[in-house]
Design an enzyme around this catalytic site. Structure first.
Site, PDB file in Angstrom:
ATOM      1  CG  HIS A  12      -2.209   0.952   1.006  1.00 12.79           C
ATOM      2  ND1 HIS A  12      -3.152   1.142   1.784  1.00 12.79           N
ATOM      3  CD2 HIS A  12      -1.474   2.827   0.928  1.00 12.79           C
ATOM      4  CE1 HIS A  12      -4.002   2.337   1.555  1.00 12.79           C
ATOM      5  NE2 HIS A  12      -2.596   3.029   1.160  1.00 12.79           N
ATOM      6  CG  HIS A  14      -0.836   7.376  -1.377  1.00 17.76           C
ATOM      7  ND1 HIS A  14      -2.298   7.672  -1.812  1.00 17.76           N
ATOM      8  CD2 HIS A  14      -1.022   6.583  -0.120  1.00 17.76           C
ATOM      9  CE1 HIS A  14      -3.120   6.943  -0.565  1.00 17.76           C
ATOM     10  NE2 HIS A  14      -2.040   6.241  -0.521  1.00 17.76           N
ATOM     11  CG  ASN A  40      -5.226   8.665  -3.366  1.00 15.94           C
ATOM     12  OD1 ASN A  40      -4.308   8.018  -4.035  1.00 15.94           O
ATOM     13  ND2 ASN A  40      -5.029   9.437  -2.647  1.00 15.94           N
ATOM     14  CE  LYS A  98      -8.188   2.585  -0.645  1.00 10.04           C
ATOM     15  NZ  LYS A  98      -6.565   2.929   0.328  1.00 10.04           N
ATOM     16  CG  HIS A 135      -9.618   4.780   4.182  1.00  8.95           C
ATOM     17  ND1 HIS A 135      -8.736   5.250   3.554  1.00  8.95           N
ATOM     18  CD2 HIS A 135     -10.402   5.222   4.078  1.00  8.95           C
ATOM     19  CE1 HIS A 135      -8.176   6.221   4.453  1.00  8.95           C
ATOM     20  NE2 HIS A 135      -9.578   5.919   4.727  1.00  8.95           N
ATOM     21  CG  HIS A 173      -4.883   2.368   6.079  1.00  9.88           C
ATOM     22  ND1 HIS A 173      -5.894   2.310   6.209  1.00  9.88           N
ATOM     23  CD2 HIS A 173      -4.420   2.973   4.631  1.00  9.88           C
ATOM     24  CE1 HIS A 173      -6.777   2.750   5.629  1.00  9.88           C
ATOM     25  NE2 HIS A 173      -6.013   3.312   4.359  1.00  9.88           N
ATOM     26  CG  LEU A 218      -7.530  10.526   7.584  1.00 10.01           C
ATOM     27  CD1 LEU A 218      -8.613  11.469   6.279  1.00 10.01           C
ATOM     28  CD2 LEU A 218      -8.506  10.704   9.054  1.00 10.01           C
ATOM     29  CG  ASP A 246      -1.446   4.839   4.101  1.00  9.57           C
ATOM     30  OD1 ASP A 246      -1.753   5.307   2.640  1.00  9.57           O
ATOM     31  OD2 ASP A 246      -2.502   5.467   5.095  1.00  9.57           O
ATOM     32  CG  HIS A 250       0.487  15.427   1.940  1.00 13.58           C
ATOM     33  ND1 HIS A 250      -0.799  15.547   0.732  1.00 13.58           N
ATOM     34  CD2 HIS A 250      -0.037  14.177   2.523  1.00 13.58           C
ATOM     35  CE1 HIS A 250      -1.344  14.754   0.852  1.00 13.58           C
ATOM     36  NE2 HIS A 250      -1.176  14.092   1.789  1.00 13.58           N
TER      37      HIS A 250
END
Ligand code: DOR
Ligand code: ZN
Length: 344
Positions: A12, A14, A40, A98, A135, A173, A218, A246, A250
């Protein structure tokens, strides 16, 4: 002290896109053989064609000399068709779909508004053996933020698995004892991933001496008794639980502001932080099964054949990393020691 294990995979992750993706990808590619890449983006990756193009951009950014495989996912919407699921299954590079409840988290606005709308796609996934990655948080505004996982399990996941009992499903997660108990109670087609940050921290971390945006993700960190349940599951050598960082980068400016984004960047120490968590439970000998065996076994993929070595030696991540386009990225443990280091 050193430990050597079969090269792990991240189930998992990003990666974002563009310059940000190019900035963070080497951290993952140095440690992990493969990663399940979250869809995403803005706009999200909804079709096999979009996943193919995104995969090409990722593979073009893998540093020379590293063998990294990007396992792609599609973003489930109210309109995902059974045909697209079949196409994904036969593509050879899309490995899961997902499910974000609409509005649950970062870039989840295209998510599923009511699970019934996604039944045709989910039925096709059950039929084709393509995993649904969930999620698991209720978006009901009346539900307390710390209860969202437990409520989602009761209201959505239990009925969903009653309807589609053979569906391969990963509760992503996991943050609560209820999540662990749910996965354990289900048959082998249901599994769960655990992040390093949820294994290492409880919710106090977000408030230590002031508000700490770099501990906000989250599902949000939970109380200590939940953290202990997660750690116990991770080290239990139960094939239903495996590694999913996860890692969710950012820009510093998007985290340190009046309404900071959810997401913790951990890829710079993606396996080292798990070693720390397993060591705290006296279970370093069980890290390999969790990090390198259970994931590929669940996804029906071969285990990696190369190895990585970790050395018990402190190192300190910098205050911020480059995040492309002049942006900075604050990694977990910035300016603080991490006790395990990747050997070169
Ligand atoms: O903390 C999170 N960050 N949780 C998510 O579900 C999404 C992720 C992101 O993409 O930043
Ligand atoms: Zn995520």
């Amino acid at each position: 002290m050193r430990i050597t294990l079969t090269r792990p995979d991240d189930w998992h992750l990003h990666l974002r896109d563009g310059a940000a993706m190019r900035a963070v990808l080497p951290d993952t590619a140095r440690r992990f053989g493969r990663a399940i890449v979250m869809p995403n983006l803005k706009p999200p990756v909804r079709t096999v064609a979009e996943a193919a193009a995104y995969r090409d951009r990722i593979l073009a950014a893998v540093p020379e000399g590293l063998a990294f495989e990007a396992l792609m996912t599609l973003y489930l919407t109210d309109n995902t068709s059974a045909q697209e699921v079949a196409k994904a299954r036969s593509s050879g590079f899309v490995h899961a779909v997902k499910y974000y409840p609409a509005g649950a988290t970062t870039n989840a606005d295209f998510g599923v508004t009511a699970v019934e709308k996604a039944w045709p796609a989910i039925a096709a996934m059950e039929e084709q053996g393509l995993p649904l990655l969930v999620h698991g948080e209720s978006t009901d505004p009346g539900v307390d933020v710390f209860d969202r996982e437990a409520v989602f399990i009761d209201r959505v996941l239990v009925p969903l698995l009653d309807r589609f009992p053979r569906l391969k499903l990963v509760l992503e997660h996991i943050t609560t004892r209820q999540g662990i108990d749910f996965v354990r109670a289900m048959p082998a087609n249901v599994a769960g991933t655990l992040t390093a940050h949820h294994l290492l921290y409880n919710r106090n971390a977000m408030f230590k001496g002031g508000i700490r945006p770099h501990y906000y993700c989250l599902p949000v960190l939970k109380r200590e008794s939940h953290r202990q349940a997660l750690l116990e599951a991770a080290v239990s050598v139960d094939a239903k639980f495996f590694l999913g960082t996860d890692s969710a980068p950012h820009a510093q400016s998007a985290k340190e502001c009046a309404c900071g984004c959810a997401g913790i960047y951990t890829a710079h120490a993606g396996i080292e932080l798990y070693a720390e968590a397993f060591e705290s439970a006296g279970a370093l000998d069980r890290l390999e099964a969790f990090a390198s065996f259970h994931g590929p076994d669940f996804y029906g993929l071969p285990r990696n054949t190369t190895r990585v070595t970790l050395v018990r030696e402190d190192w300190t991540p910098p205050d911020a990393l480059d995040f492309g386009d002049g942006q900075r990225l604050v990694p977990l443990r910035a300016g603080e020691a991490i006790p395990w280091r990747l050997a070169h």
